[in-house]
Design an enzyme around this catalytic site. Structure first.
Site, short mmCIF file in Angstrom:
data_model
loop_
_atom_site.label_atom_id
_atom_site.label_comp_id
_atom_site.label_asym_id
_atom_site.label_seq_id
_atom_site.Cartn_x
_atom_site.Cartn_y
_atom_site.Cartn_z
N HIS A 75 -1.64 15.43 -23.63
CA HIS A 75 -0.58 16.43 -23.67
C HIS A 75 -0.16 16.80 -22.25
O HIS A 75 -0.87 17.51 -21.54
CB HIS A 75 -1.04 17.67 -24.45
CG HIS A 75 0.06 18.64 -24.72
ND1 HIS A 75 -0.06 19.98 -24.50
CD2 HIS A 75 1.32 18.44 -25.17
CE1 HIS A 75 1.08 20.57 -24.82
NE2 HIS A 75 1.93 19.66 -25.22
N SER A 80 3.07 18.23 -29.13
CA SER A 80 2.75 19.60 -28.74
C SER A 80 2.15 20.38 -29.89
O SER A 80 1.41 21.33 -29.67
CB SER A 80 4.02 20.34 -28.30
OG SER A 80 4.46 19.89 -27.08
N ASN A 136 -0.73 26.01 -25.27
CA ASN A 136 0.21 26.56 -26.25
C ASN A 136 -0.44 27.52 -27.24
O ASN A 136 0.21 28.44 -27.74
CB ASN A 136 0.92 25.42 -27.01
CG ASN A 136 1.99 24.78 -26.14
OD1 ASN A 136 2.41 25.36 -25.14
ND2 ASN A 136 2.40 23.59 -26.49
N GLU A 141 -3.73 17.96 -20.96
CA GLU A 141 -4.78 18.26 -21.93
C GLU A 141 -5.15 16.95 -22.64
O GLU A 141 -4.28 16.29 -23.22
CB GLU A 141 -4.28 19.29 -22.95
CG GLU A 141 -4.06 20.67 -22.32
CD GLU A 141 -3.42 21.67 -23.26
OE1 GLU A 141 -3.72 22.87 -23.14
OE2 GLU A 141 -2.58 21.28 -24.11
#
Ligand SMILES: NC(=O)c1ccc[n+]([C@@H]2O[C@H](COP(=O)([O-])OP(=O)(O)OC[C@H]3O[C@@H](n4cnc5c(N)ncnc54)[C@H](O)[C@@H]3O)[C@@H](O)[C@H]2O)c1
Length: 309
Positions: free
Chosen positions: A165, A144, A215, A177
């Site tokens: 991801h 992450s 994120n 992702e």
């Protein structure tokens, strides 16, 4: 020596030229994310080996996958318990477990790593696997917050290395992702995109930048909510209500922080802060640090910003 080098270059480039249709997958790490990834891959007809450190952990991972499949199939096959049982059986047939990654990578198309978020541990794992995996095997990390490039650099296959991801809970969340580093070759990238589509997910692509897309936008927003609360501008309850009713978000920022885990959020922001100390969006929060120090990590420990039970 010269011959060996030439042979390597030729075969590496031919491996690079051919797009790989992923059928056999090794997932390393049977925790929250790895078990979810293994479940989805097995349910979509891939043969999957799930790897973790002990048989005990793998027993729990398998039990978690079985429970999740039961919940899912109840909705997928309402009033058709036989079809549900068949789906579960077929999925579990595609899934085996192992505590020895080196012993299983020899016949894998794709290794997806979902182990502890620690660069050294990830590097040690990939460095070892790089020696045993076939040349055309693609490596991917589910990290992450770490740079994919930093993980790929522990191997000799930076061109066949990318980021995948996934989001928690993996069986429910549609987004993946797909991360392309400056070294990832186009065929690897396309293979990863196709693999995620074969999982029934919706891939988007992003460069290897801190937090990728979700994120990078989400974590600064969560930190800004903490700062708003720290300044006493509004209560955490009101901030949560505001974002749910005013922005249409399914959870407020403090509910989401407790769900993700305050330790995880702190780890991410600390990492980015060390990369860009002058970026105010990445500034650490004294309140978040205090809660983590008191082991109030959120839902998983029974208390974070809110108390549970
Ligand atoms: N939790 C999330 O919401 C989330 C979302 C997206 C990505 N990620 C990333 O996914 C990865 C895993 O996160 P998680 O939440 O599943 O963690 P987790 O703690 O639930 O699971 C990690 C698992 O890896 C195993 N493990 C650790 N070192 C190992 C090794 N050397 N070999 C084999 N197994 C090993 C542990 O025993 C554990 O079962 C991390 O990189 C994290 O950043 C997490």
């Amino acid at each position: 020596m010269a011959f060996a080098t030439r042979r390597f270059v030729r075969s590496a480039s031919s491996a690079a030229a051919k797009k790989l249709i992923v059928k056999h997958v090794t997932v390393i790490g049977g925790g929250l994310m790895g078990a979810g990834i293994a479940q989805v891959a097995a349910a979509t007809g891939h043969t999957v080996v799930l790897v973790d450190q002990t048989d005990e952990i793998l027993k729990n991972s398998r039990k978690g996958i079985e429970d999740s499949l039961k919940r899912m199939t109840k909705k997928m096959f309402t009033d058709k318990p036989e079809a549900a049982a068949q789906f579960i059986e077929k999925t579990l047939k595609n899934l085996t477990v192992s505590t020895d990654p080196v012993a299983v990578v020899h016949s894998t198309d794709l290794v997806i790593e979902a182990i502890v978020e620690n660069l050294q541990v990830k590097n040690d794992l990939f460095k070892r696997l790089d020696k045993f995996a076939p040349e055309n095997t693609i490596f991917a990390s589910n990290t992450s917050s770490l740079q994919i490039t930093d993980i790929a650099n522990s191997t000799t296959r930076q061109d066949r290395f990318g980021g995948l991801h996934f989001f928690n809970p993996v069986p429910m969340m549609k987004l993946v992702e797909v991360i392309k580093t400056p070294m990832t070759n186009q065929k690897t990238f396309e293979s990863l995109m196709e693999f995620t589509k074969a999982l029934g997910k919706n891939p988007i692509s992003c460069k290897d930048t801190p937090g990728f897309v979700v994120n990078r936008l989400l974590v600064p927003y969560l930190m800004e909510a903490v700062r708003l609360y720290e300044r006493g501008d509004a209560s955490k309850e009101d901030i949560d209500v505001a974002m749910k009713l005013g922005a249409g978000y399914p959870m407020g920022p403090f509910e989401l922080l407790d769900y993700v885990g305050l330790d995880t959020s702190k780890y991410i922001i600390d990492g980015w802060h060390s990369l860009e100390p002058n970026n105010p969006l990445f500034a650490p929060s004294p309140l978040l640090n205090k809660l983590v120090e008191e082991r109030k990590m959120g839902k998983k420990t029974g208390e974070g910003f809110y108390k549970y039970k």
